[in-house]
Scaffold this motif. Structure first.
Motif, PDB file in Angstrom:
ATOM      1  N   ASN A  53       0.101  -2.791  -9.852  1.00 24.63           N
ATOM      2  CA  ASN A  53      -0.138  -2.220  -8.515  1.00 24.63           C
ATOM      3  C   ASN A  53       0.499  -0.840  -8.346  1.00 24.63           C
ATOM      4  OD1 ASN A  53       2.578  -2.799  -8.003  1.00 24.63           O
ATOM      5  ND2 ASN A  53       2.163  -3.369  -5.883  1.00 24.63           N
ATOM      6  N   VAL A  80       1.026   3.290  -3.949  1.00 29.26           N
ATOM      7  CA  VAL A  80       1.206   1.833  -3.917  1.00 29.26           C
ATOM      8  C   VAL A  80       0.523   1.216  -2.687  1.00 29.26           C
ATOM      9  CG1 VAL A  80       2.882  -0.046  -3.861  1.00 29.26           C
ATOM     10  CG2 VAL A  80       3.313   1.966  -5.291  1.00 29.26           C
ATOM     11  N   PRO A  81       0.691   1.771  -1.488  1.00 22.70           N
ATOM     12  CA  PRO A  81      -0.009   1.186  -0.330  1.00 22.70           C
ATOM     13  C   PRO A  81      -1.530   1.198  -0.494  1.00 22.70           C
ATOM     14  CG  PRO A  81       1.716   2.657   0.414  1.00 22.70           C
ATOM     15  CD  PRO A  81       1.629   2.826  -1.066  1.00 22.70           C
ATOM     16  N   ALA A  84      -2.690  -1.650  -2.635  1.00 20.95           N
ATOM     17  CA  ALA A  84      -2.577  -2.959  -1.990  1.00 20.95           C
ATOM     18  C   ALA A  84      -3.941  -3.543  -1.645  1.00 20.95           C
ATOM     19  CB  ALA A  84      -1.720  -2.851  -0.729  1.00 20.95           C
ATOM     20  N   ILE A  89       1.046  -8.422  -4.737  1.00 21.17           N
ATOM     21  CA  ILE A  89       2.090  -8.798  -5.697  1.00 21.17           C
ATOM     22  C   ILE A  89       3.204  -9.554  -4.963  1.00 21.17           C
ATOM     23  CG2 ILE A  89       3.278  -6.566  -5.486  1.00 21.17           C
ATOM     24  CD1 ILE A  89       3.980  -6.822  -8.488  1.00 21.17           C
ATOM     25  N   PHE A 109       2.274  -9.196   8.844  1.00 17.85           N
ATOM     26  CA  PHE A 109       2.729  -7.847   8.484  1.00 17.85           C
ATOM     27  C   PHE A 109       1.697  -7.055   7.670  1.00 17.85           C
ATOM     28  CE2 PHE A 109       4.874  -4.853   5.683  1.00 17.85           C
ATOM     29  CZ  PHE A 109       5.513  -4.065   6.616  1.00 17.85           C
ATOM     30  N   GLU A 112      -1.421  -6.207   9.674  1.00 22.18           N
ATOM     31  CA  GLU A 112      -1.210  -5.081  10.599  1.00 22.18           C
ATOM     32  C   GLU A 112      -1.396  -3.759   9.848  1.00 22.18           C
ATOM     33  OE1 GLU A 112       2.151  -6.967  13.645  1.00 22.18           O
ATOM     34  OE2 GLU A 112       2.807  -5.942  11.845  1.00 22.18           O
ATOM     35  N   ASN A 113      -0.884  -3.732   8.601  1.00 23.67           N
ATOM     36  CA  ASN A 113      -1.045  -2.519   7.805  1.00 23.67           C
ATOM     37  C   ASN A 113      -2.509  -2.255   7.486  1.00 23.67           C
ATOM     38  OD1 ASN A 113       1.719  -2.270   7.784  1.00 23.67           O
ATOM     39  ND2 ASN A 113       1.960  -3.345   5.849  1.00 23.67           N
ATOM     40  N   CYS A 115      -4.752  -2.774   9.568  1.00 25.81           N
ATOM     41  CA  CYS A 115      -5.331  -2.440  10.869  1.00 25.81           C
ATOM     42  C   CYS A 115      -6.366  -3.460  11.336  1.00 25.81           C
ATOM     43  CB  CYS A 115      -5.954  -1.043  10.854  1.00 25.81           C
ATOM     44  SG  CYS A 115      -4.706   0.228  10.745  1.00 25.81           S
ATOM     45  N   MET A 161      -3.905 -11.059   2.837  1.00 27.83           N
ATOM     46  CA  MET A 161      -4.524  -9.737   2.759  1.00 27.83           C
ATOM     47  C   MET A 161      -5.777  -9.775   1.885  1.00 27.83           C
ATOM     48  SD  MET A 161      -1.013  -7.529   2.352  1.00 27.83           S
ATOM     49  CE  MET A 161      -1.818  -5.934   2.387  1.00 27.83           C
TER      50      MET A 161
ATOM     51  N   LEU B 210       7.492  -3.878   0.824  1.00 23.46           N
ATOM     52  CA  LEU B 210       6.792  -3.272   1.968  1.00 23.46           C
ATOM     53  C   LEU B 210       5.634  -2.403   1.495  1.00 23.46           C
ATOM     54  CD1 LEU B 210       9.719  -2.217   4.345  1.00 23.46           C
ATOM     55  CD2 LEU B 210       8.292  -4.253   4.421  1.00 23.46           C
ATOM     56  N   GLU B 211       5.913  -1.558   0.519  1.00 13.81           N
ATOM     57  CA  GLU B 211       4.852  -0.682   0.017  1.00 13.81           C
ATOM     58  C   GLU B 211       3.731  -1.494  -0.602  1.00 13.81           C
ATOM     59  OE1 GLU B 211       5.300   2.776  -2.230  1.00 13.81           O
ATOM     60  OE2 GLU B 211       7.085   3.489  -1.190  1.00 13.81           O
ATOM     61  N   SER B 212       4.122  -2.559  -1.329  1.00 10.62           N
ATOM     62  CA  SER B 212       3.105  -3.385  -1.997  1.00 10.62           C
ATOM     63  C   SER B 212       2.214  -4.096  -1.002  1.00 10.62           C
ATOM     64  CB  SER B 212       3.775  -4.429  -2.898  1.00 10.62           C
ATOM     65  OG  SER B 212       4.563  -3.791  -3.861  1.00 10.62           O
ATOM     66  N   LYS B 213       2.688  -4.251   0.243  1.00  9.74           N
ATOM     67  CA  LYS B 213       1.854  -4.880   1.256  1.00  9.74           C
ATOM     68  C   LYS B 213       1.126  -3.824   2.078  1.00  9.74           C
ATOM     69  CE  LYS B 213       4.205  -9.243   2.072  1.00  9.74           C
ATOM     70  NZ  LYS B 213       4.913 -10.004   3.116  1.00  9.74           N
ATOM     71  N   GLY B 214       1.036  -2.629   1.520  1.00 10.31           N
ATOM     72  CA  GLY B 214       0.227  -1.597   2.145  1.00 10.31           C
ATOM     73  C   GLY B 214       0.910  -0.881   3.297  1.00 10.31           C
ATOM     74  N   PHE B 215       2.223  -1.014   3.401  1.00  8.76           N
ATOM     75  CA  PHE B 215       2.923  -0.367   4.517  1.00  8.76           C
ATOM     76  C   PHE B 215       3.228   1.091   4.204  1.00  8.76           C
ATOM     77  CE2 PHE B 215       7.003   0.867   6.441  1.00  8.76           C
ATOM     78  CZ  PHE B 215       6.653   0.778   7.769  1.00  8.76           C
ATOM     79  N   ARG B 216       2.913   1.983   5.138  1.00  4.08           N
ATOM     80  CA  ARG B 216       3.441   3.342   5.057  1.00  4.08           C
ATOM     81  C   ARG B 216       3.823   3.763   6.464  1.00  4.08           C
ATOM     82  NH1 ARG B 216      -0.585   5.972   1.786  1.00  4.08           N
ATOM     83  NH2 ARG B 216      -2.255   4.451   1.824  1.00  4.08           N
ATOM     84  N   ARG B 221      -1.222   1.493  12.355  1.00  5.09           N
ATOM     85  CA  ARG B 221      -1.355   0.062  12.076  1.00  5.09           C
ATOM     86  C   ARG B 221      -1.527  -0.667  13.398  1.00  5.09           C
ATOM     87  NH1 ARG B 221       3.772  -2.618  11.788  1.00  5.09           N
ATOM     88  NH2 ARG B 221       3.142  -3.830   9.994  1.00  5.09           N
TER      89      ARG B 221
END
Lengths: 565, 264
Positions: A53, A80-81, A84, A89, A109, A112-113, A115, A161, B210-216, B221
């Protein structure tokens, strides 16, 4: 089948290191397949996971050559985002991944990322909590979950996700046997879907169900193939720091034909081919328990945590003799660690007594007790602080007032016993986990306590390091130290402990010679435990031996004549 | 040791919009600054305790009783030496303690306790995610709000690790009760280094997760929890504003609640 993940001559070394973490890895994982990545600690399993990833090289930096594609996205080129979307992972340290107030928000969580609108989030949260079996715990504070539940939540929050690729780095490490069982059956269910699974694990028994196994050694992809190809080569997987399957090892040692991967397959093979005459279990060697001097004793000991409403320990009556080698077994929350913390006075009984050499723990001076009972905590990083191994190991004896020749001798002996001679000037933080574990043991040993308690001494270690650690404890036991090991690893109790104590819900369920305790599978099941494959075979075959070597000897000494060879 | 403050109950306080609660706590802070007479501040503290009871969260305060008592005692003991008053009670080598300075110290102790309690009231009735959400809606930039909420979230985790580390080192003979000052320096490293290293490791892992879950931090969001502002929120804010106005009037126009004038 289309490929989901492609490694194309990937090499990587972490910043400020010389040895490469991965060397020239090439290979494909097809869509919907389940790949198990195995290897010793430091072989590059986690690095490989993080390369899928893009955490390697975007977050964990270093020299990166080659290419990794996941679902058509190049890992090194996308953030990395962004990755996802293709790859979910679950990292090794599940504790550090959960940070929301409750289960529901943890699941939300990632969504939400992405959207997602609220209604869609709710739908996914409920659907995936059902998949991981946590739907009842929607509003629970994540800190109050058991280790296994936390791990399933970590998996669920990534699953929600809906990434086409799911990577899990050692999802069963540091989890009690029941939690491990849940996670392995979850993985079995997940693979029926259109999802590529990549899982790392140290245990061959967990790899049997995979489509293919990738075997790593020192950063190189040594072999890849179906479980039946890889797991049957005991010497190959042992060279990669993995404990061979008991069934395969036994059949090889006995020169029996067939390569059964599971206990049931092995039993069927034995029956079909008539490898053993049907027999009744009789005349087992009952190992005699040690009856040396009493060193630890509890009397009607009960304990209640200050904030708790129920007793963590109930009426424990226990005697441990000098020179014993004891395994304490049970699920998380069964009271093993709470009881062990009474042995060196870290906890004081709410009612009842804790006696060390017949004296109440309270009557010992602060500097006396550590000389009688040493306690090695689970995570060596919770105690290592000195710049060199020598200083670290000398901390305990110094603070207890040892100096001069005695101090030097004790340190030398402790380093010798733990195989760390010559490490005096090394920085403990630069050692690997197995070595740090040994530093922690040496630092307790240098005080020469009569009793050494070890909480999960083999967690996070590969097979080779586990063997090293246990052989070291065996030597210390032969030198006269009483050893008490708290463990989730059944084979360790089976092969090393003379006595096993089975705990459940703050009570002792069963206490006796290990060979007897492990014959009683009903009682073990009552404590949500099961023996290792080797001992399950032993119990079915009615043998007395507790190790592979002894089992082979026992079988050979009985002059079995197979009907068809 | 469990340092999680959030107390999951279904009271009207829990249901308030986080912005109302953040604003409300700030209003209580200002109200505290209106007076320096211990009786007046004791009144405010009593009201805060009453709200705690309404939120069924007194146990959160109980958890921190040692800290609260410590803060209070320190204030009461130290302040009198730094303030001059008219009615001298005690004089010794140039140090003097007066009736006014004693009362002022008492007031400051109560004020500090009220501050901490009001802050805890927010933490006890508001989920971390709600605080983040409230801060963002109040115009705080997302990274700042997120960092703040994460810090609150990590405190109990590090406290847990700290407790384990203390136990591990005590098992090796570390004597935490030793009165020797050199001993105290010596025991600093065995505790602080492992705590620091485990905190570093933990935050690093968290960032990776956090990054791996798509967070920035800079990307838009959605929010699973959308607080609703209702009439009750306006009622709470309105009443608190009225109370503040009344207090200001008492202090400025009526000169009530003052032990030493010219000081907050």
């Amino acid at each position: 089948m289309t490929s989901s993940i492609v490694f194309d001559h990937l090499s990587f070394s972490y910043q400020n290191t010389t040895a490469p973490a991965l060397q020239d890895i090439s290979g494909e994982m097809s869509r919907g397949s389940f790949t198990m990545v195995m290897g010793h600690s430091g072989a590059g399993k986690s690095t490989l996971c993080c390369a899928i990833n893009g955490l390697v090289p975007r977050f964990l930096r270093g020299d990166y050559v080659g290419r990794v594609m996941a679902e058509g996205m190049e890992a090194g080129k996308n953030s990395v985002p962004d990755m996802a979307r293709a790859v979910g992972i679950v990292l090794q340290d599940f504790e550090a991944q959960l940070f929301s107030t409750n289960v529901e928000l943890e699941m939300a969580f990632g969504l939400e990322n992405q959207c997602l609108p609220k209604a869609a989030m709710e739908e996914r949260i409920h659907a995936y909590l059902r998949v991981v079996g946590l739907e009842e715990l929607l509003r629970r504070d994540t800190a109050t979950l058991s280790g296994g539940q936390k791990q399933r939540l970590a998996i669920g929050s990534v699953l929600a996700m809906e990434p086409p690729v799911l990577v899990m780095d050692e999802p069963t490490t540091d989890i009690d046997p029941e939690g491990r069982h849940h996670i392995l059956s979850l993985i079995r269910r997940l693979r029926t879907q259109e999802r590529t699974l990549v899982v790392t694990d140290l245990d061959a028994e967990a790899a049997v169900q995979a489509d293919q196994i990738w075997l790593l050694r020192d950063g190189q992809l040594l072999a890849k193939g179906r479980p039946a190809e890889i797991l049957t080569d005991s010497s190959l997987i042992e060279s990669c720091g993995i404990r061979p399957l008991a069934t395969i090892a036994l059949f090889q040692e006995m020169n029996w034909p067939g390569q059964p991967l599971t206990v049931d397959a092995a039993l069927a093979e034995i029956e079909n081919q008539g490898l053993l005459r049907p027999r009744r279990p009789e005349g087992r060697n009952i190992s005699v328990l040690n009856h040396g001097k009493v060193i630890l004793e509890t009397r009607n000991l009960s304990y209640q945590y200050p904030a708790g409403s129920t007793n963590a320990l109930n009426d424990i009556d226990l005697i441990i003799h000098e020179g014993d080698f004891v395994a304490m077994l049970g699920q998380n929350g069964s009271g093993k660690t709470t009881l062990a913390k009474h042995f060196n006075g870290l906890l004081k009984p709410t009612t009842g007594y804790m006696l060390v050499r017949g004296r109440r723990v309270n009557s010992y001076r602060r500097d006396e007790l550590p000389r009688e009972v040493g306690y090695v905590f689970q995570n060596p990083d919770h105690q290592i602080f000195a710049p060199t191994v020598g200083e670290e190991v000398s901390f305990g004896p110094r603070i207890l007032g040892m100096d001069g020749k005695t101090l030097e001798r004790n340190i030398a002996e402790a380093l010798d016993a733990t195989g760390l001679s010559g490490f005096e000037d090394k920085n403990p933080f630069l050692l690997n986990r197995g070595e740090r574990q040994r530093v922690a043991v040496a630092s307790i040993l240098a005080v020469k306590p009569a009793v050494i308690i070890l909480d999960e001494p083999t967690t996070g270690l590969d097979y080779v390091h586990q063997l090293d650690t246990m052989e070291m404890l065996k030597r210390l036991n032969q030198l006269g130290h009483t050893i008490i090991v708290i463990t989730h690893a059944m084979w360790i109790a089976e092969a090393y402990a003379r006595r096993s104590i089975l705990m459940k819900e703050g009570r002792i369920l069963l206490d006796g010679p290990t060979s007897e305790v492990f014959s009683d599978e009903t009682m073990l099941a009552a404590a949500s435990l099961a023996p290792s494959d080797l001992i399950r075979l032993r119990n079915r075959l009615g043998l007395a031996a507790m190790t592979l070597n002894d089992m082979v000897k026992e079988l050979k000494s009985e002059a079995v004549s197979p009907r068809s060879f | 040791m469990n340092l999680t403050f959030y107390n999951d109950r279904a009271t009207w306080l829990h249901r308030l919009d986080p912005r109302t609660k953040i604003g409300g706590v700030l209003l209580i802070f200002v109200v505290c600054l209106c007076f320096n007479h211990p009786l007046f501040i004791a009144g405010i503290l009593a009201s805060v305790l009453a709200i705690f009871t309404a939120a069924k969260s007194l146990k959160v305060l109980w958890k921190l009783r040692f800290l609260l008592v410590l803060l209070f005692v320190f204030s009461v003991v130290l302040w009198p030496f730094f303030i001059k008053g008219k009615t001298i009670l005690l004089e010794w080598h140039g140090l003097e303690v007066s009736r006014e300075s004693l009362l002022y110290g008492l007031a400051m102790g109560l004020r500090l306790t009220t501050f901490v309690s009001a802050g805890l009231l927010l933490l006890a009735t508001t989920k971390n995610e709600e605080i983040t959400n409230g801060l963002i809606r109040l115009g705080i930039p997302y990274p700042v709000a997120f960092a703040l909420a994460t810090a609150i979230r990590l405190a109990p985790t590090f406290a847990d690790a700290g407790a384990t580390i203390v136990q591990a080192q005590v098992s090796r003979g570390l004597d935490l009760d030793s009165k020797n000052i050199f001993g105290r320096f010596k025991r600093f490293a065995p505790l602080s280094i492992p705590i620091f290293i485990s905190a570093m490791r933990y935050t690093n892992f968290l960032a990776m997760a956090l990054e791996s879950k798509g967070f920035r931090p800079d990307a838009p969001r959605t929010s699973y929890y959308e607080p609703q502002t209702t009439g009750r929120d306006w009622l709470v804010l309105g009443s608190l504003t009225l109370i503040l106005a009344a207090c200001l009037y008492m202090r400025v126009a009526l000169h009530w609640g003052i032990i030493i004038s010219g000081r907050l």
